[in-house]
Design a protein around this motif. Structure first.
Motif, PDB file in Angstrom:
ATOM      1  N   THR A  77       0.839  -1.206   0.000  1.00 39.81           N
ATOM      2  CA  THR A  77       0.000   0.000   0.000  1.00 39.81           C
ATOM      3  C   THR A  77       0.870   1.251   0.000  1.00 39.81           C
ATOM      4  O   THR A  77       0.390   2.337  -0.298  1.00 39.81           O
ATOM      5  CB  THR A  77      -0.929   0.027   1.228  1.00 39.81           C
ATOM      6  OG1 THR A  77      -0.133  -0.099   2.425  1.00 39.81           O
ATOM      7  CG2 THR A  77      -1.930  -1.121   1.178  1.00 39.81           C
ATOM      8  N   GLY A  78       2.127   1.104   0.355  1.00 41.83           N
ATOM      9  CA  GLY A  78       3.071   2.212   0.304  1.00 41.83           C
ATOM     10  C   GLY A  78       3.900   2.142  -0.965  1.00 41.83           C
ATOM     11  O   GLY A  78       3.595   1.390  -1.900  1.00 41.83           O
ATOM     12  N   LEU A  79       4.960   2.921  -0.983  1.00 41.95           N
ATOM     13  CA  LEU A  79       5.790   3.044  -2.167  1.00 41.95           C
ATOM     14  C   LEU A  79       7.112   2.325  -1.935  1.00 41.95           C
ATOM     15  O   LEU A  79       7.784   2.556  -0.935  1.00 41.95           O
ATOM     16  CB  LEU A  79       6.043   4.528  -2.441  1.00 41.95           C
ATOM     17  CG  LEU A  79       6.264   4.977  -3.874  1.00 41.95           C
ATOM     18  CD1 LEU A  79       5.051   4.661  -4.733  1.00 41.95           C
ATOM     19  CD2 LEU A  79       6.571   6.460  -3.907  1.00 41.95           C
ATOM     20  N   PHE A  80       7.483   1.448  -2.866  1.00 39.06           N
ATOM     21  CA  PHE A  80       8.790   0.799  -2.822  1.00 39.06           C
ATOM     22  C   PHE A  80       9.803   1.725  -3.492  1.00 39.06           C
ATOM     23  O   PHE A  80       9.660   2.055  -4.675  1.00 39.06           O
ATOM     24  CB  PHE A  80       8.752  -0.545  -3.549  1.00 39.06           C
ATOM     25  CG  PHE A  80       7.924  -1.595  -2.865  1.00 39.06           C
ATOM     26  CD1 PHE A  80       8.453  -2.353  -1.833  1.00 39.06           C
ATOM     27  CD2 PHE A  80       6.617  -1.839  -3.259  1.00 39.06           C
ATOM     28  CE1 PHE A  80       7.692  -3.335  -1.202  1.00 39.06           C
ATOM     29  CE2 PHE A  80       5.851  -2.809  -2.645  1.00 39.06           C
ATOM     30  CZ  PHE A  80       6.385  -3.560  -1.613  1.00 39.06           C
ATOM     31  N   ILE A 116      14.428  13.714  -5.761  1.00 40.26           N
ATOM     32  CA  ILE A 116      13.286  12.878  -5.401  1.00 40.26           C
ATOM     33  C   ILE A 116      13.750  11.692  -4.557  1.00 40.26           C
ATOM     34  O   ILE A 116      13.146  11.368  -3.514  1.00 40.26           O
ATOM     35  CB  ILE A 116      12.550  12.397  -6.669  1.00 40.26           C
ATOM     36  CG1 ILE A 116      11.950  13.589  -7.408  1.00 40.26           C
ATOM     37  CG2 ILE A 116      11.463  11.385  -6.314  1.00 40.26           C
ATOM     38  CD1 ILE A 116      11.458  13.266  -8.803  1.00 40.26           C
ATOM     39  N   ILE A 117      14.826  11.039  -4.987  1.00 41.92           N
ATOM     40  CA  ILE A 117      15.367   9.917  -4.209  1.00 41.92           C
ATOM     41  C   ILE A 117      15.773  10.379  -2.816  1.00 41.92           C
ATOM     42  O   ILE A 117      15.446   9.733  -1.804  1.00 41.92           O
ATOM     43  CB  ILE A 117      16.573   9.280  -4.939  1.00 41.92           C
ATOM     44  CG1 ILE A 117      16.121   8.587  -6.222  1.00 41.92           C
ATOM     45  CG2 ILE A 117      17.293   8.284  -4.018  1.00 41.92           C
ATOM     46  CD1 ILE A 117      15.248   7.370  -6.002  1.00 41.92           C
ATOM     47  N   ASP A 118      16.474  11.498  -2.741  1.00 45.40           N
ATOM     48  CA  ASP A 118      16.912  11.999  -1.439  1.00 45.40           C
ATOM     49  C   ASP A 118      15.728  12.330  -0.544  1.00 45.40           C
ATOM     50  O   ASP A 118      15.759  12.079   0.675  1.00 45.40           O
ATOM     51  CB  ASP A 118      17.794  13.242  -1.618  1.00 45.40           C
ATOM     52  CG  ASP A 118      19.163  12.919  -2.194  1.00 45.40           C
ATOM     53  OD1 ASP A 118      19.520  11.719  -2.243  1.00 45.40           O
ATOM     54  OD2 ASP A 118      19.855  13.866  -2.604  1.00 45.40           O
ATOM     55  N   GLY A 119      14.679  12.897  -1.120  1.00 43.10           N
ATOM     56  CA  GLY A 119      13.501  13.228  -0.331  1.00 43.10           C
ATOM     57  C   GLY A 119      12.817  11.998   0.231  1.00 43.10           C
ATOM     58  O   GLY A 119      12.346  11.994   1.383  1.00 43.10           O
ATOM     59  N   LEU A 120      12.745  10.932  -0.539  1.00 41.88           N
ATOM     60  CA  LEU A 120      12.129   9.692  -0.069  1.00 41.88           C
ATOM     61  C   LEU A 120      13.042   8.956   0.909  1.00 41.88           C
ATOM     62  O   LEU A 120      12.563   8.349   1.880  1.00 41.88           O
ATOM     63  CB  LEU A 120      11.789   8.791  -1.256  1.00 41.88           C
ATOM     64  CG  LEU A 120      10.659   9.300  -2.156  1.00 41.88           C
ATOM     65  CD1 LEU A 120      10.551   8.451  -3.422  1.00 41.88           C
ATOM     66  CD2 LEU A 120       9.318   9.295  -1.412  1.00 41.88           C
ATOM     67  N   ARG A 121      14.339   9.012   0.673  1.00 41.83           N
ATOM     68  CA  ARG A 121      15.275   8.349   1.577  1.00 41.83           C
ATOM     69  C   ARG A 121      15.270   9.013   2.951  1.00 41.83           C
ATOM     70  O   ARG A 121      15.589   8.379   3.959  1.00 41.83           O
ATOM     71  CB  ARG A 121      16.700   8.397   1.018  1.00 41.83           C
ATOM     72  CG  ARG A 121      16.998   7.330  -0.020  1.00 41.83           C
ATOM     73  CD  ARG A 121      18.343   6.667   0.262  1.00 41.83           C
ATOM     74  NE  ARG A 121      18.441   6.223   1.629  1.00 41.83           N
ATOM     75  CZ  ARG A 121      17.974   5.074   2.090  1.00 41.83           C
ATOM     76  NH1 ARG A 121      17.356   4.236   1.287  1.00 41.83           N
ATOM     77  NH2 ARG A 121      18.107   4.747   3.357  1.00 41.83           N
ATOM     78  N   LEU A 134       6.470   5.985   5.692  1.00 42.20           N
ATOM     79  CA  LEU A 134       5.974   7.305   5.298  1.00 42.20           C
ATOM     80  C   LEU A 134       6.156   7.571   3.811  1.00 42.20           C
ATOM     81  O   LEU A 134       5.794   8.643   3.328  1.00 42.20           O
ATOM     82  CB  LEU A 134       6.682   8.391   6.105  1.00 42.20           C
ATOM     83  CG  LEU A 134       6.532   8.307   7.631  1.00 42.20           C
ATOM     84  CD1 LEU A 134       7.332   9.405   8.311  1.00 42.20           C
ATOM     85  CD2 LEU A 134       5.064   8.371   8.040  1.00 42.20           C
ATOM     86  N   ARG A 135       6.702   6.601   3.080  1.00 42.96           N
ATOM     87  CA  ARG A 135       6.906   6.774   1.636  1.00 42.96           C
ATOM     88  C   ARG A 135       5.612   6.409   0.911  1.00 42.96           C
ATOM     89  O   ARG A 135       5.296   5.239   0.703  1.00 42.96           O
ATOM     90  CB  ARG A 135       8.067   5.894   1.161  1.00 42.96           C
ATOM     91  CG  ARG A 135       9.401   6.318   1.722  1.00 42.96           C
ATOM     92  CD  ARG A 135      10.509   5.355   1.364  1.00 42.96           C
ATOM     93  NE  ARG A 135      11.713   5.671   2.110  1.00 42.96           N
ATOM     94  CZ  ARG A 135      12.688   4.803   2.357  1.00 42.96           C
ATOM     95  NH1 ARG A 135      12.595   3.560   1.902  1.00 42.96           N
ATOM     96  NH2 ARG A 135      13.750   5.165   3.060  1.00 42.96           N
ATOM     97  N   THR A 136       4.883   7.429   0.534  1.00 43.12           N
ATOM     98  CA  THR A 136       3.584   7.249  -0.102  1.00 43.12           C
ATOM     99  C   THR A 136       3.597   7.845  -1.501  1.00 43.12           C
ATOM    100  O   THR A 136       4.471   8.642  -1.855  1.00 43.12           O
ATOM    101  CB  THR A 136       2.488   7.937   0.721  1.00 43.12           C
ATOM    102  OG1 THR A 136       2.760   9.349   0.750  1.00 43.12           O
ATOM    103  CG2 THR A 136       2.437   7.395   2.152  1.00 43.12           C
ATOM    104  N   SER A 137       2.585   7.472  -2.274  1.00 40.67           N
ATOM    105  CA  SER A 137       2.445   8.062  -3.607  1.00 40.67           C
ATOM    106  C   SER A 137       2.248   9.573  -3.511  1.00 40.67           C
ATOM    107  O   SER A 137       2.755  10.328  -4.353  1.00 40.67           O
ATOM    108  CB  SER A 137       1.267   7.413  -4.335  1.00 40.67           C
ATOM    109  OG  SER A 137       1.518   6.037  -4.575  1.00 40.67           O
ATOM    110  N   ALA A 138       1.501  10.009  -2.487  1.00 41.81           N
ATOM    111  CA  ALA A 138       1.266  11.452  -2.326  1.00 41.81           C
ATOM    112  C   ALA A 138       2.572  12.191  -2.071  1.00 41.81           C
ATOM    113  O   ALA A 138       2.815  13.272  -2.637  1.00 41.81           O
ATOM    114  CB  ALA A 138       0.288  11.689  -1.181  1.00 41.81           C
TER     115      ALA A 138
END
Length: 218
Positions: A132-135, A160-165, A171-175
């Motif tokens: 349900t989250g983002l891989f 984008i990678i740094d922001g998700l990392r 907390l890594r969601t599509s939104a």
């Protein structure tokens, strides 16, 4: 002696969110097991000619099969493959010890583009075991495609990678990914492509098809 027919297809696949039931091919002899945890491979009582594919395993709340447990399966005579998730990690660790790796995720673990296990985990639906989250690995793959197509620059991809990392995997969601992509200046078509990217599924499906085709052809 009468000619022998094609060998019976015999492939055991440990899989979960990387290849949910709705996406699994229907082939005789494919045996689907849930994601692997510590001890599951030791419990297998199969003829050595049965191929074993490790796709998904528990990485967070249970102990996964150790490299030693996987190696012992190889030592018992099984052809063992790994891809997509835990399978890619173990295949990279044991690539010089008899385990076979496959796919984009495996290659990125070997070349150390992916160095953190949490790129391969996400929140799951407890009822269906689907993500349900983002891989993060899927996002990385999608960005690689967009960079290759000159739709995204390397600095945009890195932001984008740094922001998700920077956040916990739960907390890594599509939104969040959409917000980061918009802040980086990606177009809507590029963002849609990014959020649809699923290399974990792509690798798992391609490996299963490869093995089932090669067994039937023997």
């Amino acid at each position: 002696m009468p000619p022998q027919g094609p060998r019976e297809l015999r492939v055991v696949v440990f899989v979960g969110p990387s290849l949910p039931p709705s996406a699994r091919p229907d082939a005789n002899g494919l045996i689907w097991y849930p994601p692997a945890s510590r001890g599951d491979l030791d419990k297998l009582d199969l003829d050595p000619d049965v191929r074993v594919v490790l796709v998904d395993g528990y990485l967070i709340r249970q102990h996964p099969p150790s490299p030693t447990e996987v190696f012992e399966l190889v030592a018992r005579g099984h052809e063992v493959w790994g891809c997509s998730s835990l399978g890619a990690l173990r295949a990279a660790e044991l690539r010089n010890h008899g385990m076979n790796g496959f796919g984009w995720v495996y290659d990125r673990v070997v070349d150390r583009t992916i160095t953190y296990d949490d790129e391969l985990v996400a929140t799951l639906d407890p009822r269906t075991n689907e993500g349900t989250g983002l891989f993060l690995a899927n996002v990385r793959f999608g960005l690689d495609q967009l960079v290759a197509a000159n739709q995204v620059t390397q600095p945009q991809a890195r932001s984008i990678i740094d922001g998700l990392r920077a956040v916990h995997f739960e907390l890594r969601t599509s939104a969040l990914c959409r917000d980061l992509a918009m802040s980086a200046g990606l177009t809507e078509p590029a963002i849609d492509h990014l959020l649809r990217s699923d290399v974990k599924r792509q690798d798992a499906l391609a490996l299963v098809r490869h093995l089932t085709t090669s067994v039937v052809a023997q």
